[in-house]
Design a protein around this motif. Structure first.
Motif, PDB file in Angstrom:
ATOM      1  N   ALA A   1      -5.194   4.650   7.818  1.00  0.00           N
ATOM      2  CA  ALA A   1      -5.334   5.681   8.842  1.00  0.00           C
ATOM      3  C   ALA A   1      -4.458   6.896   8.570  1.00  0.00           C
ATOM      4  O   ALA A   1      -4.898   8.041   8.713  1.00  0.00           O
ATOM      5  CB  ALA A   1      -5.010   5.090  10.212  1.00  0.00           C
TER       6      ALA A   1
ATOM      7  N   THR B   1      -5.838  10.559   7.856  1.00  0.00           N
ATOM      8  CA  THR B   1      -5.438  11.661   8.725  1.00  0.00           C
ATOM      9  C   THR B   1      -4.977  12.852   7.900  1.00  0.00           C
ATOM     10  O   THR B   1      -5.296  14.010   8.212  1.00  0.00           O
ATOM     11  CB  THR B   1      -4.314  11.211   9.673  1.00  0.00           C
TER      12      THR B   1
ATOM     13  N   PHE C   1     -13.387   5.169  14.518  1.00  0.00           N
ATOM     14  CA  PHE C   1     -12.256   5.355  13.607  1.00  0.00           C
ATOM     15  C   PHE C   1     -12.020   6.840  13.353  1.00  0.00           C
ATOM     16  O   PHE C   1     -10.869   7.277  13.205  1.00  0.00           O
ATOM     17  CB  PHE C   1     -12.512   4.617  12.294  1.00  0.00           C
TER      18      PHE C   1
ATOM     19  N   GLN D   1      -9.967   7.932  16.106  1.00  0.00           N
ATOM     20  CA  GLN D   1      -8.595   7.453  15.961  1.00  0.00           C
ATOM     21  C   GLN D   1      -7.785   8.355  15.035  1.00  0.00           C
ATOM     22  O   GLN D   1      -6.626   8.679  15.322  1.00  0.00           O
ATOM     23  CB  GLN D   1      -8.591   6.013  15.455  1.00  0.00           C
ATOM     24  N   ILE D   2      -8.366   8.760  13.918  1.00  0.00           N
ATOM     25  CA  ILE D   2      -7.603   9.628  13.022  1.00  0.00           C
ATOM     26  C   ILE D   2      -7.509  11.045  13.589  1.00  0.00           C
ATOM     27  O   ILE D   2      -6.545  11.766  13.294  1.00  0.00           O
ATOM     28  CB  ILE D   2      -8.173   9.632  11.582  1.00  0.00           C
TER      29      ILE D   2
ATOM     30  N   GLN E   1      -4.539  10.827  15.755  1.00  0.00           N
ATOM     31  CA  GLN E   1      -3.331  10.888  14.943  1.00  0.00           C
ATOM     32  C   GLN E   1      -3.105  12.299  14.393  1.00  0.00           C
ATOM     33  O   GLN E   1      -1.966  12.758  14.276  1.00  0.00           O
ATOM     34  CB  GLN E   1      -3.403   9.879  13.796  1.00  0.00           C
TER      35      GLN E   1
ATOM     36  N   TYR F   1     -14.568   5.909  21.923  1.00  0.00           N
ATOM     37  CA  TYR F   1     -13.105   5.813  21.843  1.00  0.00           C
ATOM     38  C   TYR F   1     -12.519   5.569  23.222  1.00  0.00           C
ATOM     39  O   TYR F   1     -13.064   5.994  24.251  1.00  0.00           O
ATOM     40  CB  TYR F   1     -12.560   7.127  21.283  1.00  0.00           C
TER      41      TYR F   1
ATOM     42  N   GLU G   1      -8.228  -0.054   6.856  1.00  0.00           N
ATOM     43  CA  GLU G   1      -8.640   0.822   7.949  1.00  0.00           C
ATOM     44  C   GLU G   1      -8.527   0.071   9.272  1.00  0.00           C
ATOM     45  O   GLU G   1      -8.056   0.617  10.278  1.00  0.00           O
ATOM     46  CB  GLU G   1     -10.073   1.307   7.736  1.00  0.00           C
TER      47      GLU G   1
ATOM     48  N   THR H   1      -4.628   1.203  12.207  1.00  0.00           N
ATOM     49  CA  THR H   1      -4.850   2.142  13.303  1.00  0.00           C
ATOM     50  C   THR H   1      -4.030   1.767  14.534  1.00  0.00           C
ATOM     51  O   THR H   1      -3.727   0.595  14.769  1.00  0.00           O
ATOM     52  CB  THR H   1      -6.333   2.196  13.703  1.00  0.00           C
ATOM     53  N   SER H   2      -3.690   2.780  15.305  1.00  0.00           N
ATOM     54  CA  SER H   2      -3.000   2.581  16.576  1.00  0.00           C
ATOM     55  C   SER H   2      -3.152   3.849  17.394  1.00  0.00           C
ATOM     56  O   SER H   2      -3.598   4.884  16.891  1.00  0.00           O
ATOM     57  CB  SER H   2      -1.515   2.257  16.359  1.00  0.00           C
TER      58      SER H   2
END
Length: 373
Positions: free
Chosen positions: A156, A160, A194, A197-198, A201, A218, A289, A293-294
């Motif tokens: 991730a 990013t 995903f 998610q990025i 970030q 999401y 991947e 992620t977080s």
């Protein structure tokens, strides 16, 4: 034929079967070189699907949160990759706002133009009809982009940084094959799963990089372990050896169409033909991947933010998004405005449902209200 940033020539690609909503696209490659932190796996590379499925069992155990981290630390690595990208715009004009589109797991950039020029599932068609240009791209490990180490490269944080550098190219407009077009004055980001998610970030790390974000498929709840279980953690090189036989064992894929439905779609609100096409064009996901992620606190991001997910999103809402999305307000407390929307009768893959155009209208109306084109 793709263009590279190293080339000054230009070859526009006008999509076939033009209509009154026809748009033009230019395909090109972006070479990127930078250093970035990479998590070091504490587990050995999979030798076979027996290893990968056993690893899935450990991840989905009821006591998994009490176990050791799958990573033992991190190191700085050199990243030298090529990203396949596509820039699309309405004919006869060069919009002042570009939407950078980041797809999720299981897809490449075609998620954003699913079905082609005349398809109702085509987000690029909707965005360009609304007066925007779009830059979609294949994330690492997908489509025409670099397919590197699924354990250490496709993570991730690194993806990013790829998105940040693509954004920088657009901001500075140093893309030779697009030099005949006017440089955009606004850059927004639209992600899916995903890709969302990025994007989260991205604006957490670089809060001034985007003039507005839209996160689809999401929420700030942890992604459900059901997503990992739904993939079966089969090795892509074993499931589709004729296509992915040269990939490392860190690339995983599901083997049945029914799993695709379980992960992305809500019956009866999709066409079986769409499911079949999605299954035929699926891409592997990388083990790192899933593991890297977080949710990232993005309180310093002060521009507009919209979160839109399907009513029956199984990945981020446990198949019921009612009341879930507003919880992200604390993560994006500085965003002005901050809005959420639940797309009715829709699963995780918003673009693949009968009412996708309704979601497209919500997204582009939000951007029109809040990021002047």
């Amino acid at each position: 034929m793709r263009q590279s940033l190293a080339f000054l020539s230009i070859l526009p690609l006008v999509l076939t079967h033009p209509t009154k909503h026809a748009y033009q696209c230019i395909d090109f490659d972006v070479p990127l070189s930078f250093q970035a932190p990479s998590l070091e796996p504490a587990f050995l590379p999979f030798k076979s699907h027996y290893d990968s499925v056993a690893f899935l069992q450990s991840l989905s155990s009821r006591t998994s949160s009490d176990g050791p981290s799958p990573y033992k630390g991190q190191s700085t690595i050199d990243v030298n990759v090529t990203i396949a990208a596509q820039f699309c715009f309405p004919p006869g004009r060069s919009p002042t706002t570009v939407q950078i589109l980041s797809h999720g797991l299981g897809f490449d950039h075609v998620y954003w133009s699913f079905g082609g020029q005349n398809s109702e599932y085509n987000y690029v068609k909707a965005a360009t009809a609304a007066g925007y240009s779009t830059l979609s791209y294949d994330r690492l490990g997908n489509g025409g982009s670099t397919k590197g180490d699924a354990y250490t490269l496709n993570q991730a944080t690194i993806e990013t940084e790829v998105l940040k550098r693509l954004t920088d190219h657009v901001r500075s407009w140093d893309i030779p094959c697009l030099s005949h077009l006017h440089a955009p004055t606004k850059v927004t980001h639209v992600g899916h799963s995903f890709g969302s998610q990025i994007t989260n970030q991205l604006v957490s790390t670089y809060p001034n990089v985007s003039d507005g974000i839209v996160l689809t498929g999401y929420s700030t709840l942890p992604a459900s372990v059901d997503f990992a279980i739904g993939t079966n953690f089969f090795l892509a090189k074993d499931v589709l050896p004729q296509i992915y036989g040269n990939l490392s064992t860190g690339y995983l894929i599901w083997d049945q169409q029914s799993q695709n439905q379980y992960l992305f779609l809500h019956w009866p609100n999709f066409s079986p033909q769409v499911l079949a096409e999605g299954e035929q064009n699926k891409w592997p996901l990388s083990i790192s991947e899933l593991l890297s992620t977080s949710v990232h606190n993005a309180t310093n991001f002060s521009n507009p933010a919209l979160i839109i997910s399907g009513q029956y999103d199984g990945v981020f809402c446990g198949f019921n998004c009612t009341g879930v999305l507003p919880q992200a307000r604390t993560t994006f407390s500085g965003a002005t405005p901050f809005e959420t929307y639940v797309q009715p009768n829709t699963g995780h893959g918003i673009n693949l449902h009968y009412n996708s155009t309704g979601a497209y209208q919500v997204i582009n109306n939000f951007l029109a209200r809040n990021v002047k084109n």
